[in-house]
Write a protein that holds these residues in place. Structure first.
Motif, PDB file in Angstrom:
ATOM      1  N   ALA A  56      -3.675   4.050  -2.476  1.00 35.25           N
ATOM      2  CA  ALA A  56      -3.739   3.571  -3.112  1.00 35.25           C
ATOM      3  C   ALA A  56      -3.294   2.288  -3.154  1.00 35.25           C
ATOM      4  CB  ALA A  56      -4.395   3.873  -4.393  1.00 35.25           C
ATOM      5  N   GLN A  57      -3.210   1.003  -3.892  1.00 34.14           N
ATOM      6  CA  GLN A  57      -2.130   0.191  -3.921  1.00 34.14           C
ATOM      7  C   GLN A  57      -1.204  -0.081  -4.616  1.00 34.14           C
ATOM      8  OE1 GLN A  57      -4.539  -0.715  -4.289  1.00 34.14           O
ATOM      9  NE2 GLN A  57      -6.683  -2.035  -3.122  1.00 34.14           N
TER      10      GLN A  57
ATOM     11  N   GLN B 141      -2.377  -0.263   7.220  1.00 32.83           N
ATOM     12  CA  GLN B 141      -3.863  -0.496   7.442  1.00 32.83           C
ATOM     13  C   GLN B 141      -3.995  -1.866   8.516  1.00 32.83           C
ATOM     14  OE1 GLN B 141      -1.350  -2.039   4.842  1.00 32.83           O
ATOM     15  NE2 GLN B 141      -1.902  -2.860   3.640  1.00 32.83           N
TER      16      GLN B 141
ATOM     17  N   SER C  93      -8.332   2.256  -1.772  1.00 29.20           N
ATOM     18  CA  SER C  93      -7.936   1.185  -1.320  1.00 29.20           C
ATOM     19  C   SER C  93      -8.708  -0.065  -1.469  1.00 29.20           C
ATOM     20  CB  SER C  93      -7.343   0.700   0.354  1.00 29.20           C
ATOM     21  OG  SER C  93      -8.213   1.071   0.324  1.00 29.20           O
TER      22      SER C  93
ATOM     23  N   GLN D  60     -12.150   2.766  -6.814  1.00 31.38           N
ATOM     24  CA  GLN D  60     -11.152   2.824  -7.629  1.00 31.38           C
ATOM     25  C   GLN D  60     -11.821   2.379  -9.221  1.00 31.38           C
ATOM     26  OE1 GLN D  60      -8.472  -0.665  -7.777  1.00 31.38           O
ATOM     27  NE2 GLN D  60      -7.950  -0.036  -5.682  1.00 31.38           N
TER      28      GLN D  60
ATOM     29  N   MET E 244       0.465  -1.231  -0.177  1.00 31.54           N
ATOM     30  CA  MET E 244      -0.094  -0.074  -0.226  1.00 31.54           C
ATOM     31  C   MET E 244       1.120   0.938  -0.232  1.00 31.54           C
ATOM     32  SD  MET E 244      -2.885   0.429   0.079  1.00 31.54           S
ATOM     33  CE  MET E 244      -3.909  -0.682   0.478  1.00 31.54           C
TER      34      MET E 244
ATOM     35  N   SER F 216     -12.029  -1.152  -4.367  1.00 30.72           N
ATOM     36  CA  SER F 216     -11.893  -1.475  -5.899  1.00 30.72           C
ATOM     37  C   SER F 216     -12.703  -0.829  -5.963  1.00 30.72           C
ATOM     38  CB  SER F 216     -12.303  -2.925  -5.805  1.00 30.72           C
ATOM     39  OG  SER F 216     -12.581  -2.874  -7.022  1.00 30.72           O
TER      40      SER F 216
ATOM     41  N   ASP G 115      -8.383   7.977  -0.349  1.00 29.72           N
ATOM     42  CA  ASP G 115      -8.231   6.568  -0.412  1.00 29.72           C
ATOM     43  C   ASP G 115      -8.909   5.575  -1.310  1.00 29.72           C
ATOM     44  OD1 ASP G 115      -7.548   4.536   0.730  1.00 29.72           O
ATOM     45  OD2 ASP G 115      -8.767   3.856   1.796  1.00 29.72           O
TER      46      ASP G 115
ATOM     47  N   THR H 236       2.553  -0.023   4.077  1.00 33.82           N
ATOM     48  CA  THR H 236       2.390  -1.427   4.567  1.00 33.82           C
ATOM     49  C   THR H 236       2.259  -2.128   5.624  1.00 33.82           C
ATOM     50  OG1 THR H 236       3.671  -2.435   2.107  1.00 33.82           O
ATOM     51  CG2 THR H 236       3.658  -4.025   3.976  1.00 33.82           C
TER      52      THR H 236
ATOM     53  N   LEU I 156      -7.380   4.586   6.802  1.00 38.96           N
ATOM     54  CA  LEU I 156      -5.798   4.498   6.399  1.00 38.96           C
ATOM     55  C   LEU I 156      -6.389   5.849   5.396  1.00 38.96           C
ATOM     56  CD1 LEU I 156      -4.652   1.882   3.646  1.00 38.96           C
ATOM     57  CD2 LEU I 156      -3.450   3.121   5.997  1.00 38.96           C
TER      58      LEU I 156
ATOM     59  N   GLY J 171      -4.302  -2.337 -10.115  1.00 40.13           N
ATOM     60  CA  GLY J 171      -4.085  -2.734  -8.959  1.00 40.13           C
ATOM     61  C   GLY J 171      -3.086  -4.020  -8.274  1.00 40.13           C
TER      62      GLY J 171
END
Length: 420
Positions: free
Chosen positions: A140-141, A111, A166, A171, A1, A168, A164, A108, A116, A230
Motif C-alpha cells: 500500500a501507499q 511499480q 494501491s 482500500q 509505496m 483506492s 495489493d 518506490t 506489485l 493514503g
C-alpha cells in the motif's frame, strides 16, 4: 509505496520446518520457564487455544488433542529471522526490520517496472525457497495501510497471502470490513473510546477530522488517520538506532535462596549483557543489578532492590562487567529471601572505550582486552565449542526451565539435522 512482509506463526513455523512429521499438526510454543502460550500454529488456533494461556492449566487438553509443545528456542528463531531479512535485502531496494518476524520494504520505483502483486508473490516464493517459511505480503501507499493489507492477506486465504491496496477502490472496500481495533496503533483502550464515539471500522476512523483526533487523543492517532487516507506520515527507517540500555534478566526455574547461586546467575547475565554490548560496538560505564522476590507469594515478605556500579573508563570487557556486577550484588543481597528474578542492566554508553584515566584507579584497562574478547566471541558463536568464566558455574539448577527445547538446528554443529 510500502510492503509489509510478515512470517506466518513465526515461532511455531520455525519448529515445524525441520520436522516434516509435524506438518498439518497443532503446534504451540511456550514462554520462558515453559509458562504460557506465546505462539500457535493455524491448527492449534482452530482448537481454540488462547494466546497467553498458562501451560499448567492446558496440559490435559493439549494431551487430549495431541498438540505438539515446544519451549522457546531463541537461537533458532533469531537465526531464521536473520535468514528471512537477508533474503528481503537481496530483493528490495530498502528494508526496515520492524520485529523478529516482520519487515517493511520500500517499493518506490518498483511499480514502474513490475506489477506489485506479482512482485509480492515473488517475495513469497523466494523466502519459501530459502527458508521454507510462509509469509504474508501487504502492499500500500503507507505503512498503516500496508499493515491492514497484510492483515487481509492472512485473514482471507483466497488472497494467496498477498494483498495489493494501491487501488483506492480496494482500500475503501477493505477499510469498511476491518474493525477499528485491528488498525496499527489503535490499542484496546483507544478502540473502546472510539467505539463509544460511534467509530467501529477503519473506514469510519479514516473519515474523522484530524483536528478532532488530535484534540481528543494525540498526534499519533492523527497520523494514523492521515495514513489511512493514503497520506504517508511514517518514513522507512533503514537504520536501527543505537541502544541506550541493555538489560539481561530471567525468572528462575526455582527460587534462589543461596548467595552462591545468585552470584552464578548474575555472572551469567553479565556475560550475556557484555556479548550484546560488543555486538552493538559500544562501551559502557554503568552496570546495574536488580533482584526481587515474588510479590504474589503467600506469607513471604516482598523484597526488591537495585544497585549501580560505575566504571571510570568505559569498557565492554566481560571481566570488568562481571566485577562491577558482583560489587553491585553485594550491596543489595539479603539472606532469608526466596528470590524469583534477577538481572543485569548496562547503561551510559560510549562509542569507544576512551576516557580520562585516573592515576589512582585500582582497576586499570586490561592489556589486549579487545583481542581477547574477539577470540572468545568467535569461539562461542562458531557452534564448535564454548568458553565460559568459572563464575558462571556448570550445573545451573536455577536456569530457565526449557524441558521441551528443540535442537539448535542451524547454529550448533552437534545438533545439525541428519538426512538418512
Amino acid at each position: 509505496m510500502f510492503a509489509l512482509v510478515d512470517v506466518n506463526s513465526f515461532y511455531a513455523s520455525c519448529e515445524t520446518i525441520f520436522r516434516p512429521d509435524l506438518q498439518g499438526k497443532p503446534v504451540i510454543v511456550l514462554s520462558n520457564n515453559d509458562g504460557c502460550v506465546i505462539a500457535r500454529s493455524a491448527e492449534a488456533k482452530s482448537l481454540g487455544i488462547k494466546m497467553g494461556a498458562p501451560y499448567f492449566k492446558l496440559k490435559d487438553e493439549l494431551h487430549r488433542y495431541k498438540v505438539n509443545v515446544f519451549s522457546s528456542n531463541y537461537a533458532l528463531y533469531g537465526d531464521m529471522s536473520n535468514r528471512v531479512m537477508t533474503t528481503l535485502e537481496e530483493l528490495a531496494p530498502a528494508v526496515e526490520i520492524y520485529s523478529i518476524d516482520e519487515a517493511f520494504i520500500n517499493l518506490t520505483g518498483v511499480q514502474n517496472c513490475r506489477v506489485l502483486e506479482e512482485f509480492g508473490r515473488e517475495i513469497q516464493a523466494r523466502i519459501k525457497r530459502d527458508t521454507h517459511l510462509a509469509v504474508g505480503v501487504g502492499i500500500a501507499q503507507t505503512k498503516t495501510l500496508a499493515k491492514l493489507a497484510n492483515y487481509a492477506a492472512k485473514k482471507w486465504p483466497q488472497t494467496g497471502g498477498v494483498v495489493d491496496l494501491s487501488a483506492s477502490a480496494r482500500q475503501q472496500k477493505l477499510l469498511a470490513r476491518v474493525p477499528v481495533e485491528e488498525v496499527w496503533g489503535v490499542g484496546r483502550r483507544i478502540a473502546k473510546k472510539l467505539n463509544a464515539m460511534g467509530i467501529t471500522t477503519a473506514k469510519e476512523l479514516s473519515e474523522q477530522s484530524t483536528w478532532v483526533m488530535r484534540k481528543h487523543f494525540n498526534v499519533v492517532l492523527e497520523r494514523t488517520v492521515r495514513e489511512l487516507r493514503g497520506e504517508p506520515c511514517l518514513a522507512l527507517d533503514e537504520f536501527i538506532p543505537a541502544k541506550q540500555q541493555i538489560v539481561c534478566s530471567r525468572s528462575f526455574a526455582r527460587r534462589i535462596t543461596r548467595y552462591a547461586d545468585m552470584r552464578e546467575a548474575i555472572c551469567n547475565y553479565a556475560v550475556r549483557a557484555a556479548e550484546k554490548l560488543r555486538a552493538e560496538r559500544q562501551y559502557c560505564r554503568q552496570i546495574g543489578v536488580f533482584v526481587r522476590t515474588s510479590p504474589h507469594a503467600l506469607d513471604e515478605e516482598f523484597y526488591s532492590n537495585q544497585a549501580m556500579s560505575q566504571l571510570l573508563t568505559p569498557s565492554n570487557d566481560t571481566r570488568d562487567i562481571i566485577r562491577a556486577a558482583m560489587n553491585a550484588l553485594d550491596c543489595i543481597w539479603i539472606d532469608g529471601h526466596r528470590y524469583m528474578k534477577a538481572g543485569v542492566i548496562l547503561g551510559d554508553f560510549f562509542s569507544q572505550g576512551v576516557a580520562q584515566l585516573n592515576l589512582f584507579d585500582d582497576d586499570k584497562p586490561h592489556p589486549n582486552s579487545e583481542s581477547l574478547m574477539r577470540v572468545m566471541d568467535g569461539i562461542n558463536q562458531s557452534g564448535t565449542g564454548k568458553l565460559w568464566f568459572a563464575g558462571q558455574g556448570i550445573q545451573k539448577q536455577w536456569a530457565m526451565r526449557r524441558e521441551m527445547l528443540s535442537p539448535a538446528y542451524t547454529t550448533r554443529y552437534a545438533e545439525l539435522p541428519v538426512a538418512k
